[in-house]
Write a protein that holds these residues in place. Structure first.
Motif, short mmCIF file in Angstrom:
data_model
loop_
_atom_site.label_atom_id
_atom_site.label_comp_id
_atom_site.label_asym_id
_atom_site.label_seq_id
_atom_site.Cartn_x
_atom_site.Cartn_y
_atom_site.Cartn_z
N GLU A 25 1.40 6.95 -6.91
CA GLU A 25 0.26 7.88 -6.92
C GLU A 25 0.89 9.21 -6.67
O GLU A 25 0.35 10.27 -7.42
CB GLU A 25 -0.98 7.55 -6.06
CG GLU A 25 -1.58 5.98 -6.80
CD GLU A 25 -2.72 5.79 -5.82
OE1 GLU A 25 -3.37 6.50 -5.16
OE2 GLU A 25 -2.99 4.53 -5.66
N ARG A 54 -1.41 2.49 -12.50
CA ARG A 54 -0.87 2.36 -11.24
C ARG A 54 -0.83 3.60 -10.67
O ARG A 54 -0.83 3.96 -9.51
CB ARG A 54 0.14 1.42 -11.00
CG ARG A 54 0.34 0.75 -9.66
CD ARG A 54 1.34 -0.44 -9.54
NE ARG A 54 1.19 -0.89 -8.33
CZ ARG A 54 1.68 -2.01 -7.94
NH1 ARG A 54 2.57 -2.49 -8.81
NH2 ARG A 54 1.67 -2.59 -6.82
N ASP A 64 2.18 1.87 -3.48
CA ASP A 64 1.15 2.42 -4.41
C ASP A 64 0.98 3.93 -4.11
O ASP A 64 0.80 4.74 -4.99
CB ASP A 64 -0.39 1.76 -4.19
CG ASP A 64 -0.24 0.37 -5.05
OD1 ASP A 64 0.45 0.35 -5.79
OD2 ASP A 64 -1.00 -0.74 -4.40
N ASN A 76 0.81 -1.10 -0.03
CA ASN A 76 -0.04 0.11 0.00
C ASN A 76 0.93 1.27 0.23
O ASN A 76 0.58 2.23 -0.68
CB ASN A 76 -0.94 0.26 1.25
CG ASN A 76 -2.09 -1.13 0.89
OD1 ASN A 76 -2.45 -1.28 0.10
ND2 ASN A 76 -2.59 -1.64 2.27
#
Length: 257
Positions: free
Chosen positions: A200, A250, A196, A193
């Motif tokens: 992001e 992604r 990610d 997580n």
């Protein structure tokens, strides 16, 4: 961003050609859905006490790797699946390792909502089994190299089941307990997580920059392994050399805003 994303995925370096250690060396092929789950596996083995330098990966795909390693036969038309043979060949013949870990990932985490399932491509699921057959058909190369090949199935859509699967695989191999395994998985999911969120945040920065400057960013609609230079034909580098930043599915911010 694409190169940053790929670099951060596989924080552990390529496996060295010679190692003089008694610790377990676990090497994984940099192929298919391993491009999604690399942060998870790195963190999982780290938590269980495997030395950082012993958590290893094959290199990115290259022409020489293909010439040397794609000779074991596979009729599937999917090149990214076929090239997995070359990655395993590189690990067996160019690296020093105790374990080759290439799990058959049947279900994978997703940021999408309202979907019917998280099942992976059947070719991707089956490739670790094809690899086992390829390297044991005429003679068992894994045994010959004194390497333990592990291709057990993993379901990331059901965490309680995932814990049972990973415990079954590593209980004897690494001597882990049920509690250790559970804690390692929670730690690894947090690491995934965090990765990610990191990607992001970089994607958001690019989008905000091009919006404020009236410029254009190009979204790569592809599979995770299209970050691999040996598979994407370096098309992304060509586009970026023209001044267009590349973002991936992604790296798009997933929050409501």
């Amino acid at each position: 961003l694409v190169r940053l994303e790929a670099k951060e995925l596989f924080k552990k370096r390529d496996c060295p050609t010679t190692i003089n250690r008694t610790d377990k060396i676990i090497t994984m092929p940099k192929v298919l859905n391993m491009w999604v789950m690399a942060p998870f596996f790195n963190a999982y083995f780290q938590f269980l006490g495997v030395a950082d330098e012993n958590i290893c990966w094959s290199t990115e795909t290259n022409e020489q790797m293909g010439k040397e390693g794609m000779k074991y036969g596979a009729i599937d038309p999917c090149f990214p699946a076929k090239i997995a043979q070359a990655h395993i060949h590189q690990i067996l013949f160019k690296k020093k390792t105790d374990i080759v870990y290439f799990p058959a990932i049947t279900h994978i985490p997703t940021f999408l909502k309202g979907i019917m399932g998280e099942t992976t491509c059947p070719v991707v699921q089956g490739t670790p089994l094809v690899i086992k057959a390829s390297f044991t058909a005429e003679k068992d190369i894994f045994s010959e190299k004194k390497v333990h090949y592990i291709n057990d199935a993993l379901d990331f859509s059901d965490i309680s089941y995932l814990k049972k699967q990973l415990l079954s695989t590593w209980k004897k191999v690494l001597g882990i307990s049920k509690k250790e395994n559970s804690q390692a998985i929670e730690y690894a999911l947090d690491s995934l997580n965090n990765y990610d969120h990191f990607i992001e945040s970089n994607g958001r920065e690019i989008l905000e920059n091009v919006e404020s400057e009236g410029e254009i960013a190009i979204l790569l609609m592809g599979r995770p392994y299209h970050l691999d230079h040996g598979i994407n034909h370096q098309i992304l580098d060509e586009i970026q050399s023209l001044g267009f930043p590349i973002i991936t599915m992604r790296s798009i911010p997933k929050d409501k805003e």
